[in-house]
Scaffold this motif. Structure first.
Motif, PDB file in Angstrom:
ATOM      1  N   ALA A 144       0.943   2.101   6.652  1.00 15.80           N
ATOM      2  CA  ALA A 144       1.084   3.337   5.019  1.00 15.80           C
ATOM      3  C   ALA A 144       0.785   4.143   5.882  1.00 15.80           C
ATOM      4  O   ALA A 144       0.019   5.539   5.640  1.00 15.80           O
ATOM      5  CB  ALA A 144       0.740   2.313   3.871  1.00 15.80           C
ATOM      6  N   GLU A 145      -0.870   4.116   6.222  1.00 15.90           N
ATOM      7  CA  GLU A 145      -1.588   5.906   6.611  1.00 15.90           C
ATOM      8  C   GLU A 145      -1.102   6.608   6.943  1.00 15.90           C
ATOM      9  O   GLU A 145      -0.461   7.773   7.384  1.00 15.90           O
ATOM     10  CB  GLU A 145      -3.176   5.195   6.337  1.00 15.90           C
ATOM     11  CG  GLU A 145      -4.139   6.183   7.688  1.00 15.90           C
ATOM     12  CD  GLU A 145      -5.186   5.925   6.899  1.00 15.90           C
ATOM     13  OE1 GLU A 145      -6.343   6.707   7.287  1.00 15.90           O
ATOM     14  OE2 GLU A 145      -5.606   5.123   6.808  1.00 15.90           O
ATOM     15  N   LYS A 146      -0.561   5.933   8.533  1.00 16.14           N
ATOM     16  CA  LYS A 146       0.209   6.518   9.499  1.00 16.14           C
ATOM     17  C   LYS A 146       0.410   6.641   9.328  1.00 16.14           C
ATOM     18  O   LYS A 146       1.588   7.972   9.296  1.00 16.14           O
ATOM     19  CB  LYS A 146       0.335   5.051  10.641  1.00 16.14           C
ATOM     20  CG  LYS A 146      -1.261   4.851  11.216  1.00 16.14           C
ATOM     21  CD  LYS A 146      -0.977   3.812  12.730  1.00 16.14           C
ATOM     22  CE  LYS A 146      -2.452   3.284  13.300  1.00 16.14           C
ATOM     23  NZ  LYS A 146      -2.509   2.214  14.389  1.00 16.14           N
ATOM     24  N   ARG A 147       1.913   6.290   8.562  1.00 16.09           N
ATOM     25  CA  ARG A 147       3.156   6.475   8.156  1.00 16.09           C
ATOM     26  C   ARG A 147       3.363   8.226   7.497  1.00 16.09           C
ATOM     27  O   ARG A 147       3.814   9.518   7.675  1.00 16.09           O
ATOM     28  CB  ARG A 147       4.113   5.744   7.185  1.00 16.09           C
ATOM     29  CG  ARG A 147       4.578   5.096   7.809  1.00 16.09           C
ATOM     30  CD  ARG A 147       5.198   3.553   7.617  1.00 16.09           C
ATOM     31  NE  ARG A 147       5.512   2.551   8.750  1.00 16.09           N
ATOM     32  CZ  ARG A 147       6.001   1.151   7.924  1.00 16.09           C
ATOM     33  NH1 ARG A 147       5.921   1.186   6.151  1.00 16.09           N
ATOM     34  NH2 ARG A 147       6.869   0.356   8.771  1.00 16.09           N
ATOM     35  N   TYR A 197       0.653  -1.317  -0.330  1.00 12.54           N
ATOM     36  CA  TYR A 197      -0.096  -0.424   0.135  1.00 12.54           C
ATOM     37  C   TYR A 197       0.483   1.392   0.061  1.00 12.54           C
ATOM     38  O   TYR A 197       1.983   1.522   0.595  1.00 12.54           O
ATOM     39  CB  TYR A 197      -1.113   0.070   1.393  1.00 12.54           C
ATOM     40  CG  TYR A 197      -1.771  -1.028   1.056  1.00 12.54           C
ATOM     41  CD1 TYR A 197      -3.214   0.039   0.988  1.00 12.54           C
ATOM     42  CD2 TYR A 197      -2.050  -2.133   1.562  1.00 12.54           C
ATOM     43  CE1 TYR A 197      -4.495  -0.802   0.600  1.00 12.54           C
ATOM     44  CE2 TYR A 197      -3.462  -3.151   1.694  1.00 12.54           C
ATOM     45  CZ  TYR A 197      -4.358  -2.366   1.034  1.00 12.54           C
ATOM     46  OH  TYR A 197      -5.408  -3.156   0.888  1.00 12.54           O
ATOM     47  N   GLU A 198       0.160   2.316  -0.988  1.00 13.09           N
ATOM     48  CA  GLU A 198       0.751   3.419  -1.037  1.00 13.09           C
ATOM     49  C   GLU A 198       0.037   4.558  -0.504  1.00 13.09           C
ATOM     50  O   GLU A 198      -1.121   4.490  -1.022  1.00 13.09           O
ATOM     51  CB  GLU A 198       1.703   4.035  -1.766  1.00 13.09           C
ATOM     52  CG  GLU A 198       2.484   5.087  -2.184  1.00 13.09           C
ATOM     53  CD  GLU A 198       2.887   5.353  -3.518  1.00 13.09           C
ATOM     54  OE1 GLU A 198       4.037   4.858  -3.731  1.00 13.09           O
ATOM     55  OE2 GLU A 198       2.362   6.269  -4.330  1.00 13.09           O
ATOM     56  N   THR A 247       4.647  11.129   0.867  1.00 12.05           N
ATOM     57  CA  THR A 247       4.505   9.981   0.685  1.00 12.05           C
ATOM     58  C   THR A 247       5.192   8.407   1.554  1.00 12.05           C
ATOM     59  O   THR A 247       5.882   8.735   1.846  1.00 12.05           O
ATOM     60  CB  THR A 247       4.251   9.245  -0.801  1.00 12.05           C
ATOM     61  OG1 THR A 247       4.114  10.591  -2.076  1.00 12.05           O
ATOM     62  CG2 THR A 247       3.617   8.046  -1.445  1.00 12.05           C
ATOM     63  N   ALA A 248       3.971   7.695   1.844  1.00 12.60           N
ATOM     64  CA  ALA A 248       4.363   6.143   2.484  1.00 12.60           C
ATOM     65  C   ALA A 248       4.244   5.159   2.186  1.00 12.60           C
ATOM     66  O   ALA A 248       3.242   5.121   1.660  1.00 12.60           O
ATOM     67  CB  ALA A 248       4.246   6.892   3.735  1.00 12.60           C
TER      68      ALA A 248
END
Length: 245
Positions: free
Chosen positions: A85-88, A34-35, A53-54
């Motif tokens: 990925a969302e948290k990052r 996921y990105e 972006t993570a």
């Protein structure tokens, strides 16, 4: 390490708005990726400050270990990977928007090794008690003195006035956190004309956990347009047709 809860407090403190968008998704039998992209907006409507972006995927050592431990499959663990990925993206975006990369470490892609510091006090940003409390308190006191410009004797005076222990041998980690609030609040009253001690303490108490230098940087960002409150004018006394101020 700065986590999402702390980043949310930073965003609230500085009036940031964070918009998250999924930019990539790969769901295969043995691989999930996921990105997410975070767009950070400032207080001014429509003002885009930065984007970040993570990514997160099932081959990262930490995630792979969790999948193995829970006896799940990469596809079965997809929701957790997406959340990672969302948290990052959220945390990285907030840190970049505040130009605070020198103050906070955070998970970027999950594949980057974070530096390890074996010292008792390593600039913790989490509400956790260090193993060697007394040594950590001494380190924090030195950091406070360096960040605020206060002498150790002045910090001890603040502790004494608040009814707190003045020796690291008698202090708990909770006492140390109160010491940090008092010292930084004192710095704020010295640095910002018209800032009262009560207001400074309340402001520092609302900050997310961080090193003294990080919290002072947050205050400087918050109060960059600070102006001293106007002093009330004395009442006008009238005598006959003459006004005397």
């Amino acid at each position: 390490m700065l986590f999402k809860q702390g980043a949310e407090k930073l965003a609230q403190f500085f009036g940031l708005r964070v918009i998250l968008r999924k930019t990539s998704e790969m769901l295969e039998k043995d691989f999930v990726h996921y990105e997410f992209e975070a767009t950070i907006y400032g207080k001014t409507p429509g003002l885009e400050m930065t984007t970040h972006t993570a990514i997160a995927n099932s081959e990262e050592p930490g995630i792979a270990k969790s999948i193995e431990k829970t006896k799940a499959t990469p596809r079965g663990y997809a929701h957790n990977i997406a959340c990672r990925a969302e948290k990052r993206a959220y945390v990285g975006g907030v840190v970049k928007a505040l130009a605070a990369t020198q103050f906070f470490a955070w998970e970027q892609t999950g594949m980057d090794a974070l530096p390890v510091d074996d010292s008792p006090y390593d600039g913790l940003t989490l509400e956790v008690e260090p193993i060697n409390t007394q040594e950590a308190i001494k380190g924090l006191a030195k950091d406070l003195a360096h960040a605020t410009g206060l002498a150790m004797a002045q910090i001890q005076e603040l502790l004494h006035a608040a009814g707190l222990p003045t020796s690291s041998q008698d202090m708990s980690w909770d006492h140390a956190k109160q010491m940090q609030v008092l010292a930084i609040a004192k710095w704020a009253t010295n640095h910002y004309l018209g800032m009262t001690q009560d207001r400074a303490i309340a402001m520092v108490s609302e900050l997310p956990p961080g090193t003294p230098h990080a919290q002072i940087a947050m205050i400087n960002g918050k109060l960059q347009d600070w102006s001293a409150p106007a002093k009330p004018r004395p009442p006008v006394e009238k005598r006959g047709s003459v006004s005397i101020a």
